[in-house]
Design a protein around this motif. Structure first.
Motif, PDB file in Angstrom:
ATOM      1  N   ARG A   1       0.812  -1.200   0.000  1.00 19.70           N
ATOM      2  CA  ARG A   1       0.000   0.000   0.000  1.00 19.70           C
ATOM      3  C   ARG A   1       0.854   1.262   0.000  1.00 19.70           C
ATOM      4  O   ARG A   1       0.488   2.241  -0.630  1.00 19.70           O
ATOM      5  N   ILE A   2       1.972   1.241   0.685  1.00 17.81           N
ATOM      6  CA  ILE A   2       2.846   2.417   0.703  1.00 17.81           C
ATOM      7  C   ILE A   2       3.471   2.619  -0.672  1.00 17.81           C
ATOM      8  O   ILE A   2       3.645   3.753  -1.120  1.00 17.81           O
ATOM      9  N   HIS A   3       3.760   1.534  -1.345  1.00 16.73           N
ATOM     10  CA  HIS A   3       4.312   1.621  -2.701  1.00 16.73           C
ATOM     11  C   HIS A   3       3.340   2.367  -3.626  1.00 16.73           C
ATOM     12  O   HIS A   3       3.755   3.166  -4.463  1.00 16.73           O
ATOM     13  N   TYR A   4       2.052   2.134  -3.480  1.00 14.27           N
ATOM     14  CA  TYR A   4       1.074   2.805  -4.330  1.00 14.27           C
ATOM     15  C   TYR A   4       1.017   4.305  -4.043  1.00 14.27           C
ATOM     16  O   TYR A   4       0.821   5.111  -4.956  1.00 14.27           O
ATOM     17  N   LEU A   5       1.192   4.698  -2.782  1.00 13.57           N
ATOM     18  CA  LEU A   5       1.261   6.124  -2.470  1.00 13.57           C
ATOM     19  C   LEU A   5       2.419   6.770  -3.222  1.00 13.57           C
ATOM     20  O   LEU A   5       2.300   7.880  -3.749  1.00 13.57           O
ATOM     21  N   ASP A   6       3.543   6.078  -3.261  1.00 15.52           N
ATOM     22  CA  ASP A   6       4.721   6.551  -3.994  1.00 15.52           C
ATOM     23  C   ASP A   6       4.375   6.768  -5.474  1.00 15.52           C
ATOM     24  O   ASP A   6       4.731   7.783  -6.065  1.00 15.52           O
ATOM     25  N   PRO A  15      -2.119  11.613  -2.471  1.00 18.40           N
ATOM     26  CA  PRO A  15      -2.839  10.440  -1.971  1.00 18.40           C
ATOM     27  C   PRO A  15      -3.036  10.460  -0.454  1.00 18.40           C
ATOM     28  O   PRO A  15      -2.269  11.065   0.291  1.00 18.40           O
ATOM     29  N   MET A  16      -4.087   9.780  -0.034  1.00 14.53           N
ATOM     30  CA  MET A  16      -4.344   9.565   1.385  1.00 14.53           C
ATOM     31  C   MET A  16      -4.610   8.076   1.596  1.00 14.53           C
ATOM     32  O   MET A  16      -5.327   7.450   0.807  1.00 14.53           O
ATOM     33  N   LEU A  54       5.727  -0.227  11.992  1.00 17.01           N
ATOM     34  CA  LEU A  54       5.250  -0.872  10.772  1.00 17.01           C
ATOM     35  C   LEU A  54       3.745  -0.736  10.593  1.00 17.01           C
ATOM     36  O   LEU A  54       3.223  -0.986   9.528  1.00 17.01           O
ATOM     37  N   ASN A  55       3.041  -0.349  11.633  1.00 11.62           N
ATOM     38  CA  ASN A  55       1.598  -0.194  11.549  1.00 11.62           C
ATOM     39  C   ASN A  55       1.279   1.296  11.487  1.00 11.62           C
ATOM     40  O   ASN A  55       1.309   1.993  12.483  1.00 11.62           O
ATOM     41  N   ILE A  56       0.972   1.778  10.305  1.00  8.22           N
ATOM     42  CA  ILE A  56       0.686   3.195  10.103  1.00  8.22           C
ATOM     43  C   ILE A  56      -0.765   3.300   9.654  1.00  8.22           C
ATOM     44  O   ILE A  56      -1.119   2.828   8.578  1.00  8.22           O
ATOM     45  N   GLY A  57      -1.614   3.926  10.468  1.00  5.03           N
ATOM     46  CA  GLY A  57      -3.045   3.964  10.196  1.00  5.03           C
ATOM     47  C   GLY A  57      -3.500   5.074   9.277  1.00  5.03           C
ATOM     48  O   GLY A  57      -4.511   4.953   8.597  1.00  5.03           O
ATOM     49  N   ARG A  75       9.529   5.647   0.166  1.00  2.00           N
ATOM     50  CA  ARG A  75      10.394   4.636  -0.457  1.00  2.00           C
ATOM     51  C   ARG A  75      11.303   3.969   0.570  1.00  2.00           C
ATOM     52  O   ARG A  75      11.543   2.764   0.508  1.00  2.00           O
ATOM     53  N   GLU A  76      11.806   4.749   1.512  1.00  2.00           N
ATOM     54  CA  GLU A  76      12.662   4.183   2.564  1.00  2.00           C
ATOM     55  C   GLU A  76      11.856   3.252   3.462  1.00  2.00           C
ATOM     56  O   GLU A  76      12.348   2.211   3.896  1.00  2.00           O
ATOM     57  N   THR A  77      10.607   3.591   3.723  1.00  2.00           N
ATOM     58  CA  THR A  77       9.738   2.724   4.517  1.00  2.00           C
ATOM     59  C   THR A  77       9.533   1.393   3.822  1.00  2.00           C
ATOM     60  O   THR A  77       9.652   0.329   4.444  1.00  2.00           O
ATOM     61  N   VAL A  78       9.257   1.437   2.528  1.00  2.00           N
ATOM     62  CA  VAL A  78       9.079   0.203   1.756  1.00  2.00           C
ATOM     63  C   VAL A  78      10.378  -0.608   1.775  1.00  2.00           C
ATOM     64  O   VAL A  78      10.362  -1.827   1.984  1.00  2.00           O
ATOM     65  N   ARG A  79      11.512   0.058   1.591  1.00  2.00           N
ATOM     66  CA  ARG A  79      12.798  -0.645   1.582  1.00  2.00           C
ATOM     67  C   ARG A  79      13.026  -1.357   2.912  1.00  2.00           C
ATOM     68  O   ARG A  79      13.436  -2.523   2.949  1.00  2.00           O
ATOM     69  N   ARG A  80      12.724  -0.688   4.026  1.00  2.00           N
ATOM     70  CA  ARG A  80      12.944  -1.298   5.342  1.00  2.00           C
ATOM     71  C   ARG A  80      11.989  -2.451   5.608  1.00  2.00           C
ATOM     72  O   ARG A  80      12.375  -3.445   6.226  1.00  2.00           O
ATOM     73  N   ILE A  81      10.753  -2.330   5.166  1.00  4.19           N
ATOM     74  CA  ILE A  81       9.795  -3.422   5.340  1.00  4.19           C
ATOM     75  C   ILE A  81      10.260  -4.647   4.566  1.00  4.19           C
ATOM     76  O   ILE A  81      10.248  -5.772   5.081  1.00  4.19           O
ATOM     77  N   VAL A  82      10.686  -4.435   3.317  1.00  5.30           N
ATOM     78  CA  VAL A  82      11.176  -5.555   2.500  1.00  5.30           C
ATOM     79  C   VAL A  82      12.414  -6.172   3.149  1.00  5.30           C
ATOM     80  O   VAL A  82      12.542  -7.400   3.208  1.00  5.30           O
ATOM     81  N   GLU A  83      13.301  -5.337   3.669  1.00  5.68           N
ATOM     82  CA  GLU A  83      14.500  -5.854   4.342  1.00  5.68           C
ATOM     83  C   GLU A  83      14.112  -6.714   5.545  1.00  5.68           C
ATOM     84  O   GLU A  83      14.658  -7.792   5.755  1.00  5.68           O
ATOM     85  N   LEU A  84      13.148  -6.241   6.319  1.00  3.42           N
ATOM     86  CA  LEU A  84      12.682  -6.998   7.484  1.00  3.42           C
ATOM     87  C   LEU A  84      12.070  -8.328   7.056  1.00  3.42           C
ATOM     88  O   LEU A  84      12.333  -9.372   7.654  1.00  3.42           O
ATOM     89  N   LEU A  85      11.269  -8.314   6.009  1.00  5.86           N
ATOM     90  CA  LEU A  85      10.626  -9.543   5.534  1.00  5.86           C
ATOM     91  C   LEU A  85      11.626 -10.554   4.994  1.00  5.86           C
ATOM     92  O   LEU A  85      11.374 -11.750   5.014  1.00  5.86           O
ATOM     93  N   ASN A  86      12.758 -10.072   4.511  1.00  3.06           N
ATOM     94  CA  ASN A  86      13.776 -10.960   3.954  1.00  3.06           C
ATOM     95  C   ASN A  86      14.782 -11.462   4.989  1.00  3.06           C
ATOM     96  O   ASN A  86      15.662 -12.243   4.649  1.00  3.06           O
TER      97      ASN A  86
END
Length: 100
Positions: A1-6, A15-16, A54-57, A75-86
């Motif tokens: 979802r954050i990627h789509y905001l980007d 976007p909201m 990681l939970n942003i309402g 973009r940095e948020t997405v990068r960190r989430i992907v890093e955590l998932l990997n």
């Protein structure tokens, strides 16, 4: 979802994002478009409950420029989430906190 905001920012759209458990009790745009919020580009409501943000309402990108700081944050948020998932052991970040 954050990627789509980007992607929306890249397209010049403000976007909201709202979680489905967010309840608006007032005109949100009146609040966002008035001082002090009107001067900010990226507005977040962060639910930090020992989950490292990681939970942003609520996320609102107000006049975020393509290639600007607001877009960088997303973009940095997405990068960190992907890093955590990997990570082999994603719970390791919690073990570090317990050691402090």
């Amino acid at each position: 979802r954050i990627h789509y905001l980007d992607l929306f920012i890249e397209a010049g759209i403000n976007p909201m994002y709202l979680d489905n458990d967010v309840a608006m009790t007032d005109d949100m745009y009146r609040v966002l478009k008035s001082p002090p919020m009107a001067k900010h580009n990226l507005i977040l409501q962060n639910e930090v409950q020992n989950i490292h943000g990681l939970n942003i309402g609520v996320i609102y990108c107000q006049n975020c420029a393509p290639g600007g700081r607001g877009q960088w944050v997303l973009r940095e948020t997405v990068r960190r989430i992907v890093e955590l998932l990997n990570m082999t052991d994603p719970t390791a970040i919690y073990k570090e906190d317990e050691a402090l």
